[in-house]
Design an enzyme around this catalytic site. Sequence first.
Site, PDB file in Angstrom:
ATOM      1  N   ARG A  42     -47.868 -26.663  33.578  1.00 14.41           N
ATOM      2  CA  ARG A  42     -49.155 -26.783  34.266  1.00 14.41           C
ATOM      3  C   ARG A  42     -49.486 -28.250  34.497  1.00 14.41           C
ATOM      4  O   ARG A  42     -50.254 -28.587  35.382  1.00 14.41           O
ATOM      5  CB  ARG A  42     -50.278 -26.169  33.412  1.00 14.41           C
TER       6      ARG A  42
ATOM      7  N   GLU B  61     -60.423 -21.222  42.052  1.00 13.81           N
ATOM      8  CA  GLU B  61     -59.109 -20.706  41.635  1.00 13.81           C
ATOM      9  C   GLU B  61     -58.003 -21.685  41.992  1.00 13.81           C
ATOM     10  O   GLU B  61     -58.136 -22.472  42.935  1.00 13.81           O
ATOM     11  CB  GLU B  61     -58.830 -19.401  42.393  1.00 13.81           C
TER      12      GLU B  61
ATOM     13  N   VAL C  64     -43.980 -21.038  42.236  1.00 12.18           N
ATOM     14  CA  VAL C  64     -44.516 -22.403  42.145  1.00 12.18           C
ATOM     15  C   VAL C  64     -45.098 -22.719  40.769  1.00 12.18           C
ATOM     16  O   VAL C  64     -45.672 -21.858  40.115  1.00 12.18           O
ATOM     17  CB  VAL C  64     -45.570 -22.677  43.240  1.00 12.18           C
TER      18      VAL C  64
ATOM     19  N   LYS D 208     -56.480 -19.848  33.177  1.00 13.40           N
ATOM     20  CA  LYS D 208     -56.292 -21.237  32.857  1.00 13.40           C
ATOM     21  C   LYS D 208     -55.930 -22.071  34.085  1.00 13.40           C
ATOM     22  O   LYS D 208     -56.169 -23.252  34.125  1.00 13.40           O
ATOM     23  CB  LYS D 208     -55.181 -21.380  31.795  1.00 13.40           C
ATOM     24  N   GLY D 209     -55.231 -21.433  35.026  1.00 14.28           N
ATOM     25  CA  GLY D 209     -54.673 -22.164  36.156  1.00 14.28           C
ATOM     26  C   GLY D 209     -55.650 -23.048  36.922  1.00 14.28           C
ATOM     27  O   GLY D 209     -55.285 -24.090  37.439  1.00 14.28           O
TER      28      GLY D 209
ATOM     29  N   ASP E 289     -53.063 -14.877  45.293  1.00 12.26           N
ATOM     30  CA  ASP E 289     -51.752 -14.260  45.468  1.00 12.26           C
ATOM     31  C   ASP E 289     -51.995 -12.844  46.024  1.00 12.26           C
ATOM     32  O   ASP E 289     -52.220 -12.686  47.225  1.00 12.26           O
ATOM     33  CB  ASP E 289     -51.077 -14.258  44.085  1.00 12.26           C
TER      34      ASP E 289
HETATM   35  C1  PRP Z   1     -53.118 -16.557  38.360  1.00 12.70           C
HETATM   36  C2  PRP Z   1     -54.039 -17.457  39.132  1.00 12.70           C
HETATM   37  C3  PRP Z   1     -55.077 -16.511  39.634  1.00 12.70           C
HETATM   38  C4  PRP Z   1     -54.326 -15.228  39.830  1.00 12.70           C
HETATM   39  C5  PRP Z   1     -53.997 -15.042  41.268  1.00 12.70           C
HETATM   40  O1  PRP Z   1     -53.637 -16.454  37.071  1.00 12.70           O
HETATM   41  O2  PRP Z   1     -54.585 -18.451  38.332  1.00 12.70           O
HETATM   42  O3  PRP Z   1     -56.103 -16.336  38.697  1.00 12.70           O
HETATM   43  O4  PRP Z   1     -53.128 -15.322  39.053  1.00 12.70           O
HETATM   44  O5  PRP Z   1     -53.249 -13.899  41.454  1.00 12.70           O
HETATM   45  P1  PRP Z   1     -53.754 -12.622  42.243  1.00 12.70           P
HETATM   46  O6  PRP Z   1     -54.317 -13.072  43.542  1.00 12.70           O
HETATM   47  O7  PRP Z   1     -52.485 -11.827  42.417  1.00 12.70           O
HETATM   48  O8  PRP Z   1     -54.744 -11.885  41.403  1.00 12.70           O
HETATM   49  P2  PRP Z   1     -52.813 -15.913  35.821  1.00 12.70           P
HETATM   50  O9  PRP Z   1     -53.170 -14.476  35.630  1.00 12.70           O
HETATM   51  O10 PRP Z   1     -51.378 -16.281  35.985  1.00 12.70           O
HETATM   52  O11 PRP Z   1     -53.427 -16.638  34.588  1.00 12.70           O
HETATM   53  P3  PRP Z   1     -53.417 -18.191  34.212  1.00 12.70           P
HETATM   54  O12 PRP Z   1     -54.214 -18.885  35.287  1.00 12.70           O
HETATM   55  O13 PRP Z   1     -54.098 -18.193  32.897  1.00 12.70           O
HETATM   56  O14 PRP Z   1     -51.988 -18.644  34.176  1.00 12.70           O
END
Ligand code: PRP
Length: 188
Positions: free
Chosen positions: A172, A106, A160, A50-51, A110
Amino acid sequence: MMENNSKLAENIVDRVLASKEEIQKAVARIGAEITRDYEGKELFVIGVLKGGFMFMADLVREIQIPLQMDFIAVSSYGSSTKTSGVVRLIKDIDKPLDGKHLLIVEDIIDSGVTLKYLKEMFATRGPLSIRVCTIFDKPSRRKVEMQGDYVGIEIPDEFVIGYGLDYDGKYRNLPDLCVLRRDVYEKE
Ligand code: PRP
């Protein structure tokens, strides 16, 4: 100190890490780069839910060439599957990707695990190229080798929220990228 005085940020934000104006500038810069790089090419932009929804919405409006777009969703952050390097696909796209240049959008890189998984998965579907675009980057947290082709703002290893990023599914909708107050997540 908290520069963001919105009602939503009250009591939960430690400080603003990237203001909406800074983010807007970074988005415009990346949009111009993409416009230049993909001129005359079949561009397919894939947002990661979703992010990534907010960056996606802003970014595509800064890209001045025709493009197709869709969204995918992957498993949520912090799950044990994620740390083990396994990502679960929750929503796929239904269009064929052959003959297209893919751009994965994205909110943040991370560990890099999500994008590694997505790049490998899309590579099996015959696109002409695959590039990665992220508005935020936390290079100090990498577990696998992953570099964004288009990167907005590099950030330190802080918790964050905002501009698409959540804490416990919330916040969000904060327009700035903010550091979450420590007492908010440590009280649990
Ligand atoms: C977050 C972000 C990326 C991912 C990055 O998504 O949106 O997709 O984590 O992290 P990484 O580099 O360690 O893989 P999340 O899984 O929190 O889902 P969301 O976007 O639905 O909150």
